[in-house]
Write an enzyme that holds these catalytic residues in place. Sequence first.
Site, PDB file in Angstrom:
ATOM      1  N   ASP A 103      34.212  -7.028 -13.687  1.00  0.00           N
ATOM      2  CA  ASP A 103      34.476  -5.622 -13.987  1.00  0.00           C
ATOM      3  C   ASP A 103      33.691  -5.169 -15.212  1.00  0.00           C
ATOM      4  O   ASP A 103      33.135  -4.063 -15.249  1.00  0.00           O
ATOM      5  CB  ASP A 103      35.969  -5.402 -14.249  1.00  0.00           C
ATOM      6  CG  ASP A 103      36.829  -5.671 -13.030  1.00  0.00           C
ATOM      7  OD1 ASP A 103      36.333  -5.514 -11.907  1.00  0.00           O
ATOM      8  OD2 ASP A 103      38.009  -6.024 -13.215  1.00  0.00           O
TER       9      ASP A 103
ATOM     10  N   ASP B  63      42.236 -11.140 -12.480  1.00  0.00           N
ATOM     11  CA  ASP B  63      41.946 -10.433 -13.727  1.00  0.00           C
ATOM     12  C   ASP B  63      42.622 -11.165 -14.877  1.00  0.00           C
ATOM     13  O   ASP B  63      43.665 -11.804 -14.691  1.00  0.00           O
ATOM     14  CB  ASP B  63      42.452  -8.994 -13.676  1.00  0.00           C
ATOM     15  CG  ASP B  63      41.679  -8.131 -12.691  1.00  0.00           C
ATOM     16  OD1 ASP B  63      40.476  -8.395 -12.500  1.00  0.00           O
ATOM     17  OD2 ASP B  63      42.271  -7.208 -12.119  1.00  0.00           O
TER      18      ASP B  63
END
Length: 209
Positions: free
Chosen positions: A180, A146
């Site tokens: 995401d 991420d």
Amino acid sequence: MSKRNKAVLAIIIFIAVLFVDQIIKVWVKTNMHLHESIHVFDWFYISFIENNGAAFGMEVFGKLFLSIFRIVAVIVVGYYIVQQIKSHARTGYIVCLSLVLAGAAGNIVDSLVYGQIFTMSTPFEIASTVDFGNGYAPMLMGKVVDMFYFPIIDTTWPTWMPMVGGEHFVFFSPVFNFADASISCGIVALLIFYRKELSKISLRKELTS
């Protein structure tokens, strides 16, 4: 739009999202230390973290369960998209489903192969590539990369507020990746614009239960 063109569009979206997601992740993985943060704007940082969980770093159940669940979900959604294309579903519906599918697949790649082809990222050492199978984790156990952090509001609650007065407050605090974002955009658009199609899924389940 014809069924063929919808199928082509779904494939293009899938490949494009997957490609962009992996390009960003590999760059971050091979150029940044774990927990390193690059200031872009006051409300936007590239902050490298890794997680074992689902979207936005949420830790639910075990890593192996999540990896297998993602794979099953991608197969189910992929099959559903094919069926919807055959039944002349609206183009926008196919686009939204393709965004969800591509995002899920993007995070699966991390779990499947990152642990096999990269060394461990640490705050002191940048990861490097290795021969397949010589990485930091077994198959399906790789960590998801991420990097996007948007602290749009970074402030302190007024001291006069009960319970939270004087505490630090950040909105939006989760760190997430391109996959995401693709999943979230697809789901939000489905809930806003395609509730009719989603209600048919619920109705079909009720009729077959």
